[in-house]
Scaffold this motif. Structure first.
Motif, short mmCIF file in Angstrom:
data_model
loop_
_atom_site.label_atom_id
_atom_site.label_comp_id
_atom_site.label_asym_id
_atom_site.label_seq_id
_atom_site.Cartn_x
_atom_site.Cartn_y
_atom_site.Cartn_z
N LEU A 327 34.72 22.45 45.33
CA LEU A 327 35.55 23.68 45.49
C LEU A 327 34.78 24.82 46.15
N ILE A 328 33.62 24.33 46.77
CA ILE A 328 32.67 25.38 47.23
C ILE A 328 33.29 25.60 48.53
N HIS A 329 33.68 25.04 49.48
CA HIS A 329 34.46 25.46 50.67
C HIS A 329 35.52 26.31 50.80
N PRO A 330 36.52 26.22 49.77
CA PRO A 330 37.77 27.03 49.60
C PRO A 330 37.18 28.37 48.89
N LEU A 331 36.12 28.38 48.31
CA LEU A 331 35.59 29.53 47.59
C LEU A 331 34.95 30.18 48.61
N THR A 332 34.22 29.60 49.58
CA THR A 332 33.57 30.32 50.55
C THR A 332 34.71 31.01 51.54
N LEU A 333 35.56 30.19 51.80
CA LEU A 333 36.71 30.76 52.72
C LEU A 333 37.40 32.04 52.08
N HIS A 334 37.52 31.88 50.71
CA HIS A 334 38.29 33.09 50.19
C HIS A 334 37.05 34.33 49.99
N VAL A 335 36.14 34.22 49.76
CA VAL A 335 35.01 35.37 49.88
C VAL A 335 34.92 35.74 51.26
N LEU A 336 34.86 34.94 52.30
CA LEU A 336 34.69 35.29 53.52
C LEU A 336 35.98 36.28 54.12
N LYS A 337 37.10 35.63 53.69
CA LYS A 337 38.25 36.51 54.09
C LYS A 337 38.37 37.79 53.38
N GLN A 338 38.05 37.92 52.18
CA GLN A 338 38.14 39.18 51.25
C GLN A 338 36.96 40.04 51.84
N LEU A 361 25.39 24.93 52.63
CA LEU A 361 25.36 23.86 53.45
C LEU A 361 26.21 22.61 53.18
N GLY A 362 27.15 22.28 54.29
CA GLY A 362 27.92 21.13 53.88
C GLY A 362 28.77 20.67 54.95
N PRO A 363 29.40 19.64 55.20
CA PRO A 363 30.09 18.98 56.18
C PRO A 363 30.99 20.10 56.76
N ALA A 364 31.75 20.54 55.92
CA ALA A 364 32.74 21.48 56.34
C ALA A 364 32.38 22.59 57.40
N LEU A 365 30.96 23.12 57.38
CA LEU A 365 30.58 24.09 58.25
C LEU A 365 30.44 23.61 59.71
N THR A 366 31.67 23.50 60.28
CA THR A 366 31.41 23.01 61.72
C THR A 366 31.59 24.09 62.75
N ALA A 367 31.40 23.73 63.86
CA ALA A 367 31.84 24.75 65.18
C ALA A 367 33.20 25.34 64.99
N GLU A 368 34.23 24.62 64.65
CA GLU A 368 35.42 25.18 64.58
C GLU A 368 35.79 26.09 63.33
N PHE A 369 34.91 25.69 62.22
CA PHE A 369 35.00 26.72 61.18
C PHE A 369 34.56 28.23 61.80
N PHE A 370 33.26 28.26 62.27
CA PHE A 370 32.67 29.47 62.53
C PHE A 370 33.50 30.16 63.85
N ASP A 371 34.05 29.28 64.64
CA ASP A 371 34.83 30.07 65.58
C ASP A 371 36.34 30.61 64.95
#
Length: 532
Positions: A327-338, A361-371
């Protein structure tokens, strides 16, 4: 006479009836357990589907309300269409409503001008609307005004005005890959948007309790049809065998009197999943202070979870739990947006302020994610170099693409920080090839300042080492006492401090007051980056 000890002689028919009766009971029990298992699995999947449908509904209502407000505001204007006064109003509308990509004026079916394109040399003929509401609003979906336009836009028309909404206004990164969502009008006659991996053509599918759900807003403006494309476990590869083993295990456990009780960890994982998707995780902020002046250089975003059932759960517990449960990726997304949304006004007002966010660090941190993150920062009026991503050595254990992630961070224009520096063996090697903009010294070294022995000498050596890096910002974590401040200030380095001596973590509503009291540091030494 030993009558009662004599073995019973089974006749053929009696033996067959006994076997059928015993096996029939087992078969009935297995079928019942299979049904209960499928119902339980479907209910569990519906919980997440319902959470995601609520998020899609919230985003849809936000888009609809902003489009309606922007067009209503344009319609009430008495300025001549495409005049300088009209352009000023349209430009102000674009600043006020983030989901309005562009806005313009029409006469009949002709587009005359827009805020971004200006006066069109040749008015553009618009096709007939795809759908029209009784209140006068009409819609065109995925329309290109010119063949050279990179992406099609959604158009909303109302009383001589047209508002443009790009398809990327909806974020689908938090959706499960097996879920699809269809955003429709309240009468389920017109399909506005499809989210998830689903065919682009065709209307919303019919769903039942097993395959999906339907939710409509309280005012009846929008509805969301959510579909689970993999609702049955036994439709998956080896699903029948898995179900068979589960049924046998449950049957044996029930016969042995061992009920299946969810473990405490699983209950906490379920609670954390609900907290993330229901946006119960709050973001607090701890100031970072320039020690020489006492002024603010930025803030670090920190997660806080006050659970209704578990009480106050510290980050040291739910962050590792999120990593273990995926659940770390959805948690990171939530914290980022907020964090980006809450700090947008401060970051626009004070261009030297930074916002630091931890990354696992994990596989979800792609160039598309940072874009996507870059686009969100720019859409809020911030600059990419104001966002600092912190990575730690512990989060990199077992992850082979550290360099790729760091390069993606730098290419997107963000800053890179090495957190908890000095606590691992590979940090020094990181300096040579990761090109960090910032180094954060762990609090264990700050607390060891002035001590005799290995710990104190190590702290002095580490501070001397980082002092030789003039182009890198040095942040000292865990500064809590006056004695620590005096020792650090005496070394003559313009440190940036973070700790309880200056301020504890605070809510976003308190940031403006803290900045007004202490001021913002200007010209903090940091490596230069380009916001792509």
């Amino acid at each position: 006479m030993r009558v009662f000890n004599r073995p019973v002689a089974w006749g053929g028919e009696a033996w067959l009836w006994h076997c059928l009766r015993v096996r029939g009971r087992w078969l009935a029990a297995c079928l019942l357990l299979l049904l209960l298992l499928q119902l339980g699995m479907t209910w569990w999947h519906r919980q997440r589907l319902d959470l995601e449908a609520g998020q899609v509904m919230a985003e849809g209502l936000a888009v609809a309300q902003q489009l309606g407000a922007s067009l209503e505001r344009l319609a009430q204007s008495e300025a001549p269409p495409c005049s300088m006064e009209d352009y000023a109003l349209m430009a102000q509308i674009l600043r006020d409503y983030q989901y309005t990509a562009d806005i313009g004026r029409t006469v009949g079916d002709r587009l005359l001008c827009t805020a971004l394109r200006g006066q069109l040399a040749v008015p553009i003929a618009l096709p007939a609307p795809d759908f029209r509401l009784a209140n006068g609003f009409s819609f065109l979906t995925a329309h290109r005004l010119a063949p050279r336009d990179p992406i099609p836009l959604d158009l909303t028309l109302y009383r001589g005005g047209v508002a443009f909404t790009p398809p990327l206004s909806f974020d689908s990164s938090y959706l499960a890959p097996e879920h699809s969502f269809y955003l429709l009008d309240g009468q389920l006659r017109y399909l506005f948007r499809i989210l998830g991996k689903a065919p682009a053509e065709g209307g919303a599918p019919a769903v039942n309790w097993f395959t999906g759900l339907r939710r409509c807003s309280a005012d009846g403006i929008l509805c969301v049809v959510a579909q689970d494309r993999q609702p049955w476990l036994y439709q998956q590869p080896y699903g029948v065998a898995v179900l068979g083993l589960v049924v046998l295990g449950l049957g044996w456990g029930c016969l042995c009197g061992l009920p299946v009780i969810p473990s405490q960890r699983r209950l906490r994982v379920q609670a954390l999943r609900r907290a993330i998707f229901q946006q119960q995780i709050q973001v607090w902020y701890q100031p970072q202070i320039q020690m020489a002046t006492g002024k603010v250089t930025g803030f670090e975003a920190l997660s806080r979870w006050q659970s209704d059932s578990l009480g106050n759960v510290p980050p040291s517990e739910f962050i590792p739990l999120a990593e273990q449960a995926g659940l770390i990726h959805p948690l990171t997304l939530h914290v980022l947006k907020q964090a980006v949304d809450q700090c947008a006004v401060l970051l626009r007002r004070h261009r030297s302020l930074t916002l630091s966010i931890n990354l696992v660090l994990g596989p979800a941190l792609t160039a598309e994610f940072f874009d996507k993150v870059r686009k969100r920062v720019l859409s809020r009026g911030g600059r990419c170099e104001q966002l600092v991503f912190e990575i730690t050595e512990t989060s990199a254990v077992g992850f082979a693409n550290i360099q790729v992630v760091c390069d993606a961070i730098k290419r997107s224009g963000f800053r890179l920080s090495l957190d908890d520096f000095g606590t691992g063996f590979s940090n020094l090697s990181w300096l040579s090839h990761l090109h960090a903009d910032e180094i954060k010294i762990d609090k264990m070294f700050i607390q060891a300042l002035g001590e005799e022995g290995v710990a104190g000498r190590t702290a002095d050596m580490l501070l001397s080492l980082t002092a030789s890096l003039p182009s890198v910002a040095i942040v000292l974590e865990g500064v809590e006492t006056q004695a620590q401040v005096e020792r650090l200030t005496a070394r003559g380095r313009h440190w940036i401090a973070q700790g309880w001596y200056y301020a504890k973590a605070m809510r976003s509503a308190e940031l403006a007051g803290y900045i007004a009291q202490h001021g913002v540091a200007e010209g903090v030494t940091r490596a230069s980056v380009v916001c792509g």
